[in-house]
Design an enzyme around this catalytic site. Sequence first.
Site, PDB file in Angstrom:
ATOM      1  N   ASN A 106       0.818  -1.220   0.000  1.00 26.41           N
ATOM      2  CA  ASN A 106       0.000   0.000   0.000  1.00 26.41           C
ATOM      3  C   ASN A 106       0.852   1.272   0.000  1.00 26.41           C
ATOM      4  OD1 ASN A 106      -2.327  -1.553   0.062  1.00 26.41           O
ATOM      5  ND2 ASN A 106      -2.557  -1.423   2.281  1.00 26.41           N
ATOM      6  N   ALA A 345      -1.718  -8.042   4.826  1.00 20.38           N
ATOM      7  CA  ALA A 345      -0.284  -7.727   4.853  1.00 20.38           C
ATOM      8  C   ALA A 345       0.036  -6.411   4.146  1.00 20.38           C
ATOM      9  CB  ALA A 345       0.522  -8.877   4.220  1.00 20.38           C
ATOM     10  N   CYS A 346      -0.835  -5.416   4.338  1.00 20.76           N
ATOM     11  CA  CYS A 346      -0.637  -4.093   3.721  1.00 20.76           C
ATOM     12  C   CYS A 346      -0.541  -4.171   2.200  1.00 20.76           C
ATOM     13  CB  CYS A 346       0.628  -3.395   4.252  1.00 20.76           C
ATOM     14  SG  CYS A 346       0.596  -3.084   6.013  1.00 20.76           S
ATOM     15  N   ALA A 347      -1.124  -5.204   1.616  1.00 19.26           N
ATOM     16  CA  ALA A 347      -1.129  -5.350   0.155  1.00 19.26           C
ATOM     17  C   ALA A 347      -2.554  -5.633  -0.281  1.00 19.26           C
ATOM     18  CB  ALA A 347      -0.185  -6.469  -0.273  1.00 19.26           C
TER      19      ALA A 347
END
Lengths: 389, 144
Positions: A106, A345-347
């Site tokens: 992100n 996972a911030c994705a």
Amino acid sequence: MITNHPELTYLDNANTTLKPRSVIDAINSYYRSYDANIGRTSYGIAVAATNRVNESRQLVANFIGVHSDEVVFTYSSTYAINQIALGLIDWFHPGDIILLTLHEHNSNLIPWLEVASRTGATIKYVDDLNPDADFSRVKLFAYSLMSNITGKNYNYVNIARQIHDQGGLIVVDATQALTHSYVDVRRLRYCDFLVFSSHKLYGPSGVGVLYIRRDLQSQLQPLVYGSQTFTEISRDHFKLLSGPQRFEPGTPNIEGIIGLGAAIKFINQTSRDAMLDHDRELLNYYYNRLDHYDLTDYIFGAGPNSDRYAESQGGICALAHPRIHPHDIAMLLDNQNIAVRAGKACADLVADHYHERRGVIRISFAAYTSKSDIEKFVAAYRQAIDKLS
Amino acid sequence: MNQLLLDDIVFHYKHPIHRGTIAGVQPLVDVNRSCGDEIELYLVIKNGRVANAKFSGSLCSIANYGAELLVSQIINQPIAKLTSITSQQLLDSVNANFDCSSKQTISTANSLLENPTRLRCFETAQRAFWKISSQCTELRFRTK
């Protein structure tokens, strides 16, 4: 950490790596022996601190194959990407294309969305485009060398060449790649900016690295202004330095930078080749154990949505069960002292791309990961899904 | 997490008592975008009391646990008293059972309160329930 917590199976290195004793000792040594600010005074301990920071800058430069005057210390990869994006904001115009990929963290997505919002530039994703598409109108291409959720290594050299040859810029996020592969800016060939984080590379948190190609430095506006960045200053005027220091206002994270230098020394002394061989060996062992426990159906990132630009994989892997929430699996793993990442996972775009609304269980290796760690994880994962099914 | 608590969470996940829907009732909804939990909470209010309650949706085990505890505690209770119900209150009943059976003095279930991420999951049903104050004029409750 490993000494103090022998019961812990730590498999969340893509989140942050544990720190070698030499890194902790280097930071302690700074505080105990030469705790002074840098670049301002000439007494003994200040000179020592300044020299250690300069040494770290050179170590970083050598590590990624650039000159030390192209290395800027920031506070994180995220900060570094924001420095590039917002530093170039006047360069973008309505209709300009910013090319990204669907596999970005992100932090290599949101800054560009913000730039597009402010300037009228258009965001496009390479995964949506035909490989034979005309990329020459792309103003900037930002991509990760390695996905932080699937561990896939990406090769966009043909696309990058087209963009670069027409004057476009290339931003490379090497945050995960550096732990699992060699990254040399010169060998990347088309790389104008590169970023990575200290704490993913056995170093302390609070330090990021931004490589800026030397001739681009004066074109990038600093994100933050302040002391130590200028050659001239008067009541109504200042002139910025031309080198990397123009992007390093105020007092940097001195102990963190020294710690990063120690981390790179640790990697060099341990043998980069040995670390990467170890990574590959663990990956092979992992897939072997997945097969043994009949878990290969849950490998995340395989299948028809897999990437045409991925050419190999590093030591980051994810599993996704169709019915069981990853948080529940992580909860049971936690009860066996197994630390993994659960969720997106911030994705977020990656998870959405593979239709995993709830996210995944991600494990990631490091130099201190053992086959026993992997065996424990795979066995416990099997146990968890059997218990929750 | 304490094994007793974990076992209780998993037990309720595999053997939910209050899962289901209630025909003719518009549910209160909450979505936890960070983890994908989605809940629909069905309430039947009669004479100012919660006559019936069910929940459905895609929930992790802790969100499911929170929903089970909430519904257990609100059924047959006056709705006016329930709009300020807290996680601590829900867990107090769990603590009472654990402390009694294991002779522990430490409040076992309170470990959920100390983990902000899991607490958010636990409170999924409560967030849906708290919407009753703002939505009660629009909800179609089954009344007699």
